[in-house]
Design an enzyme around this catalytic site. Structure first.
Site, PDB file in Angstrom:
ATOM      1  CB  CYS A   8     -19.868  11.528 -19.538  1.00  0.00           C
ATOM      2  SG  CYS A   8     -19.351  10.799 -21.093  1.00  0.00           S
ATOM      3  CB  CYS A  80     -19.248   7.409 -21.761  1.00  0.00           C
ATOM      4  SG  CYS A  80     -19.719   7.233 -20.033  1.00  0.00           S
TER       5      CYS A  80
END
Length: 137
Positions: A8, A80
């Site tokens: 992420c 993400c």
């Protein structure tokens, strides 16, 4: 045993929750770690959200992706939408997925929803890896 990297932006919430679920639900099936494009701190809201479902991630810490080698992992999961920012060697692993989940750091009230979405996807991932790499017999 297959090795999975959850990645992420800052390795502070989504990837930490994914690591916690995968270590718990995939025990004995996969090896798991998580990292971020940059390291930061594990968010207390992530620790609390996981505690609500009986998983303790308080001993996990944020790690930069640069501490790892892509060839050490079989599956890379971006949580993400940061797949576009990953060095190319990370996106050409046996399994690469970009889950593009909402960032609860921006809206702490969505932590429980994002946590549950992560759990569902981790369960599916473990099942697909288990299925894909279990010899027929």
């Amino acid at each position: 045993m297959k090795r999975v990297m959850f990645v992420c932006k800052k390795n502070s919430a989504r990837s930490q929750m994914a690591e916690g679920f995968a270590k718990t639900l995939g025990k004995g099936k996969i090896e798991v770690t998580s990292s971020g494009l940059e390291a930061s701190q594990v968010r207390p809201e992530a620790i609390a959200a996981m505690k609500e479902v009986g998983i303790d991630i308080s001993d996990q810490y944020s790690k930069p992706l640069s501490d790892f080698k892509a060839e050490d992992f079989d599956a890379v999961i971006s949580l993400c939408g940061c797949g576009v920012n990953l060095p190319s060697e990370w996106v050409v692993r046996e399994v690469f997925e970009d889950w593009q989940l909402d960032d609860p750091a921006e809206q702490p009230e969505i932590f429980p929803r994002v946590r549950d979405e992560i759990k569902d996807r981790v369960v599916q991932l473990i099942a697909s890896i288990d299925e894909e790499f279990t010899p027929a017999g």
